[in-house]
Design an enzyme around this catalytic site. Structure first.
Site, PDB file in Angstrom:
ATOM      1  N   LYS A 133       0.827  -1.227  -0.580  1.00 16.54           N
ATOM      2  CA  LYS A 133      -0.178  -0.517   0.141  1.00 16.54           C
ATOM      3  C   LYS A 133       0.806   1.391  -0.172  1.00 16.54           C
ATOM      4  O   LYS A 133       1.790   0.951   0.253  1.00 16.54           O
ATOM      5  CB  LYS A 133      -1.060   0.104   1.189  1.00 16.54           C
ATOM      6  N   GLY A 156       3.718  -1.185   4.132  1.00 18.68           N
ATOM      7  CA  GLY A 156       2.459  -2.630   4.975  1.00 18.68           C
ATOM      8  C   GLY A 156       2.678  -3.821   5.005  1.00 18.68           C
ATOM      9  O   GLY A 156       1.817  -4.666   4.799  1.00 18.68           O
ATOM     10  N   ASP A 185      -2.935  -1.687  10.213  1.00 18.87           N
ATOM     11  CA  ASP A 185      -2.999  -1.391   8.754  1.00 18.87           C
ATOM     12  C   ASP A 185      -3.411  -2.814   7.537  1.00 18.87           C
ATOM     13  O   ASP A 185      -3.714  -2.486   6.757  1.00 18.87           O
ATOM     14  CB  ASP A 185      -1.835  -1.191   8.275  1.00 18.87           C
TER      15      ASP A 185
HETATM   16  C1  SUD Z   1       1.339   5.433   9.947  1.00 19.74           C
HETATM   17  C2  SUD Z   1       1.195   3.981   9.430  1.00 19.74           C
HETATM   18  C3  SUD Z   1       0.678   4.043   8.115  1.00 19.74           C
HETATM   19  O1  SUD Z   1       0.251   3.438   7.593  1.00 19.74           O
HETATM   20  O2  SUD Z   1       2.065   3.594   9.600  1.00 19.74           O
HETATM   21  P1  SUD Z   1       3.469   2.327   8.561  1.00 19.74           P
HETATM   22  O3  SUD Z   1       3.437   1.687   9.649  1.00 19.74           O
HETATM   23  O4  SUD Z   1       3.257   1.623   6.947  1.00 19.74           O
HETATM   24  O5  SUD Z   1       4.968   3.270   7.736  1.00 19.74           O
HETATM   25  C4  SUD Z   1       0.366   3.076   9.862  1.00 19.74           C
HETATM   26  O6  SUD Z   1      -0.459   2.867  10.608  1.00 19.74           O
HETATM   27  C5  SUD Z   1       0.782   2.373  11.047  1.00 19.74           C
HETATM   28  O7  SUD Z   1       0.101   1.179  10.856  1.00 19.74           O
HETATM   29  P2  SUD Z   1       0.809  -1.058  11.847  1.00 19.74           P
HETATM   30  O8  SUD Z   1       2.628  -0.239  11.187  1.00 19.74           O
HETATM   31  O9  SUD Z   1       0.514  -1.519  11.430  1.00 19.74           O
HETATM   32  O10 SUD Z   1       0.973   0.292  13.891  1.00 19.74           O
HETATM   33  P3  SUD Z   1       1.062  -0.673  14.568  1.00 19.74           P
HETATM   34  O11 SUD Z   1       1.941  -1.802  14.372  1.00 19.74           O
HETATM   35  O12 SUD Z   1      -0.104  -0.388  15.019  1.00 19.74           O
HETATM   36  O13 SUD Z   1       2.383   0.108  15.136  1.00 19.74           O
HETATM   37  C6  SUD Z   1       3.344   0.376  15.694  1.00 19.74           C
HETATM   38  C7  SUD Z   1       3.578   1.741  16.953  1.00 19.74           C
HETATM   39  O14 SUD Z   1       3.115   2.808  16.283  1.00 19.74           O
HETATM   40  C8  SUD Z   1       2.731   3.749  16.885  1.00 19.74           C
HETATM   41  N1  SUD Z   1       1.491   3.838  16.646  1.00 19.74           N
HETATM   42  C9  SUD Z   1       0.847   3.636  15.439  1.00 19.74           C
HETATM   43  C10 SUD Z   1      -0.183   3.621  14.999  1.00 19.74           C
HETATM   44  C11 SUD Z   1      -0.930   5.279  15.195  1.00 19.74           C
HETATM   45  N2  SUD Z   1      -1.947   5.775  14.543  1.00 19.74           N
HETATM   46  N3  SUD Z   1      -0.648   5.360  16.201  1.00 19.74           N
HETATM   47  C12 SUD Z   1       1.228   5.144  16.941  1.00 19.74           C
HETATM   48  O15 SUD Z   1       1.235   5.830  17.916  1.00 19.74           O
HETATM   49  C13 SUD Z   1       2.706   3.347  18.465  1.00 19.74           C
HETATM   50  O16 SUD Z   1       3.523   3.766  18.922  1.00 19.74           O
HETATM   51  C14 SUD Z   1       2.265   1.368  17.876  1.00 19.74           C
HETATM   52  O17 SUD Z   1       3.188   0.589  18.833  1.00 19.74           O
HETATM   53  N1  ADP Z   2       5.158 -11.085   7.462  1.00 22.37           N
HETATM   54  C1  ADP Z   2       6.120  -9.653   8.280  1.00 22.37           C
HETATM   55  N2  ADP Z   2       6.697  -8.911   6.375  1.00 22.37           N
HETATM   56  C2  ADP Z   2       6.943  -8.158   7.253  1.00 22.37           C
HETATM   57  N3  ADP Z   2       7.522  -7.992   8.494  1.00 22.37           N
HETATM   58  C3  ADP Z   2       6.959  -8.803   9.535  1.00 22.37           C
HETATM   59  C4  ADP Z   2       6.070 -10.014   9.153  1.00 22.37           C
HETATM   60  N4  ADP Z   2       5.973 -10.458  10.137  1.00 22.37           N
HETATM   61  C5  ADP Z   2       6.826  -9.329  11.421  1.00 22.37           C
HETATM   62  N5  ADP Z   2       7.090  -8.444  10.935  1.00 22.37           N
HETATM   63  C6  ADP Z   2       7.879  -7.376  11.759  1.00 22.37           C
HETATM   64  O1  ADP Z   2       7.269  -6.021  11.137  1.00 22.37           O
HETATM   65  C7  ADP Z   2       8.021  -4.887  10.878  1.00 22.37           C
HETATM   66  C8  ADP Z   2       7.122  -3.841   9.413  1.00 22.37           C
HETATM   67  O2  ADP Z   2       7.170  -4.540   8.917  1.00 22.37           O
HETATM   68  P1  ADP Z   2       6.517  -3.793   7.954  1.00 22.37           P
HETATM   69  O3  ADP Z   2       4.913  -4.066   7.743  1.00 22.37           O
HETATM   70  O4  ADP Z   2       6.867  -4.609   6.331  1.00 22.37           O
HETATM   71  O5  ADP Z   2       6.504  -2.236   7.768  1.00 22.37           O
HETATM   72  P2  ADP Z   2       6.543  -1.169   7.834  1.00 22.37           P
HETATM   73  O6  ADP Z   2       4.816  -1.349   8.513  1.00 22.37           O
HETATM   74  O7  ADP Z   2       7.071   0.038   8.103  1.00 22.37           O
HETATM   75  O8  ADP Z   2       5.381  -1.201   6.229  1.00 22.37           O
HETATM   76  C9  ADP Z   2       8.995  -6.047  10.175  1.00 22.37           C
HETATM   77  O9  ADP Z   2      10.517  -5.149  10.789  1.00 22.37           O
HETATM   78  C10 ADP Z   2       8.959  -6.879  11.483  1.00 22.37           C
HETATM   79  O10 ADP Z   2      10.484  -7.283  12.345  1.00 22.37           O
END
Ligand code: SUD
Ligand code: ADP
Length: 282
Positions: A13, A102, A138
């Site tokens: 995404k 993602g 996400d």
């Molecule tokens: C901000 C985004 C935009 O797409 O970043 P990316 O991870 O894709 O770069 C996402 O929503 C990320 O989603 P995801 O990567 O699933 O986050 P999570 O595992 O739920 O959260 C990882 C950490 O990011 C912080 N977090 C995440 C989402 C949010 N709305 N607020 C936060 O503060 C929290 O500290 C959490 O512990």
């Molecule tokens: N199936 C998976 N694919 C990618 N990353 C994973 C997976 N399972 C656990 N992880 C962990 O989640 C972290 C975030 O991964 P990813 O979803 O690829 O990044 P982002 O949220 O930045 O797009 C990785 O650095 C890894 O430690």
């Protein structure tokens, strides 16, 4: 291929914009973001087992088997549905980890949809999305499979129809931790909520960009280089950078100009995820 086996895509995404409105008491951030899928991603293979064992056969550097979002998704669905069946899973990993595209969330969503099908659970999308949210903010958008404007921590989704250009995505060789960016004191958390739908043009900034650029010179460099050809933006909390092009050839041309110093790929933006297009044809 028999009824007990399934090969499915797990797409990436982009966050076409990302505004941070504030921080909740639990530390999570209130966002407004626009998600669109790419016709580009991992390929996952699933084969049902009768013994209840969940086994991911592909090793991930730095991620233990039971910490992998694929395994976590399968185990949660198995527990909550009381399903006696198990699964063997293999993945051809193409998406960079920690790239803001993602990959982990997409893998978890593909797993939920694959197992719902193979284990014949007949869970509806709402129930799968709710389980997905417990795995990551996400995951729900990947479960639903339609481009969406997201609010809350990313779980309140309104389907959206942004244009579907070709994108050049640059992949700086750094993994950015989402938690690290969200805990940076310099992150701005005061964007005003957008109340108009669809999101008016001119709101395409990503509020994480300044902090990520400051911490990661590789990301700053990629933004500067792509910015010479088109508007260059960060997706999610990075590290990937993207820019839109009217056609594949133009995007390819710029990719070739940049590949001496950077890696990347070209992919079409899509409002219906390629996972859902495949599931519809099963
Ligand atoms: C901000 C985004 C935009 O797409 O970043 P990316 O991870 O894709 O770069 C996402 O929503 C990320 O989603 P995801 O990567 O699933 O986050 P999570 O595992 O739920 O959260 C990882 C950490 O990011 C912080 N977090 C995440 C989402 C949010 N709305 N607020 C936060 O503060 C929290 O500290 C959490 O512990
Ligand atoms: N199936 C998976 N694919 C990618 N990353 C994973 C997976 N399972 C656990 N992880 C962990 O989640 C972290 C975030 O991964 P990813 O979803 O690829 O990044 P982002 O949220 O930045 O797009 C990785 O650095 C890894 O430690």
């Amino acid at each position: 291929m028999n009824r007990n086996t399934l090969v499915l895509p797990s797409p990436a995404k982009l966050n076409l914009m990302l505004h941070i409105l504030g921080r909740r008491e639990d530390g999570y951030h209130e966002l407004q973001t626009l998600f669109q899928f790419l016709d580009y991603g991992d390929e996952m293979t699933f084969a049902v087992r009768d013994d209840g064992v969940i086994c991911l056969h592909t090793e991930f550097p730095g991620v233990a088997h039971d910490d992998n979002l694929i395994v976590k998704a399968a185990k949660k669905l198995q527990a909550q549905s009381a399903c006696p069946l198990g699964i063997d899973i293999w993945i051809k990993k193409v998406l960079p980890m920690g790239g803001g595209i993602g990959g982990g969330s997409s893998n978890a969503a593909t797993t939920l949809l694959a197992l719902n099908h193979l284990w014949q659970l007949a869970w509806d999308e709402d129930r799968l999305a709710a389980l997905g949210l417990t795995l990551g903010a996400d995951v729900p958008v990947f479960v639903r499979g339609h481009a969406a404007f997201a609010e809350g921590v990313g779980e309140i989704l309104t389907p959206a129809e942004p244009e579907e250009p070709w994108y050049l995505v640059l992949v700086p060789q750094v993994s950015v931790s989402t938690a690290e960016i969200f805990s940076d004191p310099l992150l701005t958390r005061d964007s005003l909520p957008i109340k108009v739908r669809p999101v008016p043009k001119g709101n395409s900034r990503n509020d994480c960009e300044a902090v990520v650029k400051e911490r990661y010179p590789e990301v700053r460099n990629a933004l500067n280089l792509l910015g010479k050809y088109t508007e260059a933006k960060l997706t999610g909390t990075g590290s990937c950078i993207f820019g839109a092009f009217p056609n594949e050839a133009d995007a390819d041309k710029v990719l070739h100009l940049l590949t001496e110093t950077l890696t990347g790929f070209v992919a079409k933006g899509s409002n219906v995820s390629m996972l859902h297009r495949k599931l519809q044809n099963l």
